[in-house]
Design a protein around this motif. Sequence first.
Motif, PDB file in Angstrom:
ATOM      1  N   ALA A  11       0.891  -1.175   0.111  1.00  0.00           N
ATOM      2  CA  ALA A  11       0.037   0.012   0.084  1.00  0.00           C
ATOM      3  C   ALA A  11       1.015   1.271  -0.182  1.00  0.00           C
ATOM      4  N   ILE A  12       1.929   1.159   0.906  1.00  0.00           N
ATOM      5  CA  ILE A  12       2.957   2.267   0.958  1.00  0.00           C
ATOM      6  C   ILE A  12       3.589   2.513  -0.510  1.00  0.00           C
ATOM      7  N   VAL A  13       4.110   1.679  -1.161  1.00  0.00           N
ATOM      8  CA  VAL A  13       4.567   1.573  -2.377  1.00  0.00           C
ATOM      9  C   VAL A  13       3.585   2.218  -3.643  1.00  0.00           C
ATOM     10  N   LEU A  14       2.399   1.712  -3.484  1.00  0.00           N
ATOM     11  CA  LEU A  14       1.444   2.351  -4.332  1.00  0.00           C
ATOM     12  C   LEU A  14       1.161   3.602  -4.252  1.00  0.00           C
ATOM     13  N   LEU A  15       1.063   4.218  -2.743  1.00  0.00           N
ATOM     14  CA  LEU A  15       0.766   5.521  -2.453  1.00  0.00           C
ATOM     15  C   LEU A  15       1.946   6.603  -3.067  1.00  0.00           C
ATOM     16  N   PHE A  16       3.292   6.077  -2.837  1.00  0.00           N
ATOM     17  CA  PHE A  16       4.152   6.984  -3.424  1.00  0.00           C
ATOM     18  C   PHE A  16       4.353   6.854  -4.685  1.00  0.00           C
ATOM     19  N   SER A  17       3.917   5.715  -5.305  1.00  0.00           N
ATOM     20  CA  SER A  17       3.865   5.657  -7.165  1.00  0.00           C
ATOM     21  C   SER A  17       2.750   6.661  -7.728  1.00  0.00           C
ATOM     22  N   PHE A  18       1.689   6.424  -6.919  1.00  0.00           N
ATOM     23  CA  PHE A  18       0.430   7.341  -7.413  1.00  0.00           C
ATOM     24  C   PHE A  18       0.801   8.853  -7.432  1.00  0.00           C
ATOM     25  N   THR A  19       1.614   9.292  -6.022  1.00  0.00           N
ATOM     26  CA  THR A  19       2.065  10.594  -5.628  1.00  0.00           C
ATOM     27  C   THR A  19       2.994  11.061  -6.890  1.00  0.00           C
ATOM     28  N   ALA A  20       3.762  10.148  -7.279  1.00  0.00           N
ATOM     29  CA  ALA A  20       5.021  10.490  -8.078  1.00  0.00           C
ATOM     30  C   ALA A  20       4.276  10.876  -9.575  1.00  0.00           C
ATOM     31  N   CYS A  21       3.224  10.280  -9.823  1.00  0.00           N
ATOM     32  CA  CYS A  21       2.732   9.993 -11.244  1.00  0.00           C
ATOM     33  C   CYS A  21       1.744  11.229 -11.152  1.00  0.00           C
ATOM     34  N   THR A  22       1.074  11.594 -10.153  1.00  0.00           N
ATOM     35  CA  THR A  22       0.185  12.725 -10.233  1.00  0.00           C
ATOM     36  C   THR A  22       1.144  14.075 -10.159  1.00  0.00           C
ATOM     37  N   SER A  23       2.176  14.032  -9.606  1.00  0.00           N
ATOM     38  CA  SER A  23       3.364  15.156  -9.346  1.00  0.00           C
ATOM     39  C   SER A  23       3.933  15.467 -10.823  1.00  0.00           C
ATOM     40  N   GLN A  24       4.238  14.327 -11.322  1.00  0.00           N
ATOM     41  CA  GLN A  24       4.757  14.428 -12.820  1.00  0.00           C
ATOM     42  C   GLN A  24       3.696  14.793 -13.671  1.00  0.00           C
ATOM     43  N   SER A  25       2.373  14.480 -13.564  1.00  0.00           N
ATOM     44  CA  SER A  25       1.394  14.619 -14.371  1.00  0.00           C
ATOM     45  C   SER A  25       1.092  16.409 -14.172  1.00  0.00           C
ATOM     46  N   ASP A  26       1.002  16.837 -12.959  1.00  0.00           N
ATOM     47  CA  ASP A  26       0.885  18.201 -12.872  1.00  0.00           C
ATOM     48  C   ASP A  26       1.856  18.959 -13.453  1.00  0.00           C
ATOM     49  N   SER A  27       3.224  18.636 -13.230  1.00  0.00           N
ATOM     50  CA  SER A  27       4.428  19.344 -13.904  1.00  0.00           C
ATOM     51  C   SER A  27       4.403  19.349 -15.374  1.00  0.00           C
ATOM     52  N   SER A  28       3.854  18.068 -16.129  1.00  0.00           N
ATOM     53  CA  SER A  28       3.700  18.090 -17.359  1.00  0.00           C
ATOM     54  C   SER A  28       2.626  19.077 -17.744  1.00  0.00           C
ATOM     55  N   GLN A  29       1.634  19.179 -17.179  1.00  0.00           N
ATOM     56  CA  GLN A  29       0.650  20.406 -17.511  1.00  0.00           C
ATOM     57  C   GLN A  29       1.014  21.483 -17.336  1.00  0.00           C
ATOM     58  N   ALA A  30       1.558  21.891 -16.333  1.00  0.00           N
ATOM     59  CA  ALA A  30       2.257  23.232 -16.034  1.00  0.00           C
ATOM     60  C   ALA A  30       2.983  23.634 -17.248  1.00  0.00           C
ATOM     61  N   GLY A  31       3.969  22.783 -17.748  1.00  0.00           N
ATOM     62  CA  GLY A  31       4.608  22.788 -18.907  1.00  0.00           C
ATOM     63  C   GLY A  31       4.017  23.079 -19.886  1.00  0.00           C
ATOM     64  N   SER A  32       2.981  22.304 -20.234  1.00  0.00           N
ATOM     65  CA  SER A  32       2.242  22.582 -21.395  1.00  0.00           C
ATOM     66  C   SER A  32       1.530  23.899 -21.450  1.00  0.00           C
ATOM     67  N   SER A  33       1.046  24.355 -20.080  1.00  0.00           N
ATOM     68  CA  SER A  33       0.354  25.689 -20.171  1.00  0.00           C
ATOM     69  C   SER A  33       1.412  26.954 -20.402  1.00  0.00           C
ATOM     70  N   THR A  34       2.487  26.484 -19.837  1.00  0.00           N
ATOM     71  CA  THR A  34       3.324  27.542 -20.325  1.00  0.00           C
ATOM     72  C   THR A  34       3.931  27.826 -21.504  1.00  0.00           C
ATOM     73  N   GLU A  35       3.889  26.624 -22.245  1.00  0.00           N
ATOM     74  CA  GLU A  35       4.044  26.523 -23.845  1.00  0.00           C
ATOM     75  C   GLU A  35       3.257  27.355 -24.816  1.00  0.00           C
ATOM     76  N   GLN A  36       1.972  27.141 -24.062  1.00  0.00           N
ATOM     77  CA  GLN A  36       0.824  27.782 -24.959  1.00  0.00           C
ATOM     78  C   GLN A  36       0.741  29.300 -24.543  1.00  0.00           C
ATOM     79  N   LEU A  37       1.467  29.793 -23.681  1.00  0.00           N
ATOM     80  CA  LEU A  37       1.128  31.280 -23.478  1.00  0.00           C
ATOM     81  C   LEU A  37       1.804  31.988 -24.628  1.00  0.00           C
ATOM     82  N   ASN A  38       1.022  33.082 -25.041  1.00  0.00           N
ATOM     83  CA  ASN A  38       1.439  34.086 -26.204  1.00  0.00           C
ATOM     84  C   ASN A  38       2.660  34.718 -25.879  1.00  0.00           C
ATOM     85  N   GLU A  39       3.897  34.604 -26.432  1.00  0.00           N
ATOM     86  CA  GLU A  39       4.872  35.669 -26.120  1.00  0.00           C
ATOM     87  C   GLU A  39       5.117  36.643 -27.246  1.00  0.00           C
ATOM     88  N   ASP A  40       4.317  36.436 -28.248  1.00  0.00           N
ATOM     89  CA  ASP A  40       4.529  37.346 -29.504  1.00  0.00           C
ATOM     90  C   ASP A  40       4.357  38.768 -29.172  1.00  0.00           C
TER      91      ASP A  40
END
Length: 248
Positions: A11-40
Amino acid sequence: MFTKLSVFTTAIVLLFSFTACTSQSDSSQAGSSTEQLNEDVLTQEAQQALTPEEILEGLKEGNQRFVSNNLTPQDYQAQVEKTSSGQYPEAVVIACIDSRVPVESIFDKSIGDIFVARVAGNFVNEDILGSAEFGTAVAGSKVVVVMGHEHCGAVKSAIDDVEMGNITAMLSKIRPAVELSEEDYEGEGEMTSSNDAYVTHVVNTNVRYTIEQMRERSQIISELERNGEVVIAGAFYDLDTGEVTFLD
C-alpha cells in the motif's frame, strides 16, 4: 503477520507511486500551459503590414473573446523582454479613467499592442492630442479609437454642472456635448443624470464631438486620416456586458 506486513508495504509503495505520477502529471500540465502562452509582440514589419481595417477587426474580435471569457493567455515576461528596445503599437485608444474599463483587457491586447490615453470623460486637450500625434505620426499606429462608456460619472457630473476644484475646468471640456444633446435628444425620459438613456446619448455625443475636435485641432491626424493612413473610430463600452459597440 507476514501477510499483513506485505499488504501494508504494498500500500505504501502504491501510494508513493501514485503521488509521483500525479506530481509528474501536474508538472507536465504546467509545462504544457507555459508553452501555450502567447509571447508574440508587434514588430515594425507586422505593424506596417496591417491595414486600419484589419486592426479594427482585430479589436472587435478581441472584444468578443473578452465577452466570452476566452482571453489569450499571455507570457508577459517574454513580452516585456521583447519590447524593451522598441514598440510598434497598432492603435491609440482614448478612454475614460473609469476603473471598470480595463482597456487592454476588453480588446484582448497585451504589452506593446496599443497606446492608451485616459482622462475622465475621454475628451481631448493639447496633451492628449500630442500623445495621439506621437502614437500615429511617429510610432506608426493606424487607428485612433475614442471610447466612452455606460454610466460615465464625468458625463453625469457635466450634465449636473458640478463645480469642484479642478473638476470644474475638466467638466467644461464635456459641457459642449451636453449642450448639443439638449438640442437633439429625442429619447424617453428627462434630460437629467438619473436618466440612463439620456446619459448614454450624451456619452455618444461626447465621443463624436471629441472626434470632431481631434480633426479640427490636429492637422497631423486629420491629414493622416485624409490620406487613408489612419482611421478614427468612436466606440461605446457597456459596463453590464463588457461589449464594445463601434459607432457609425
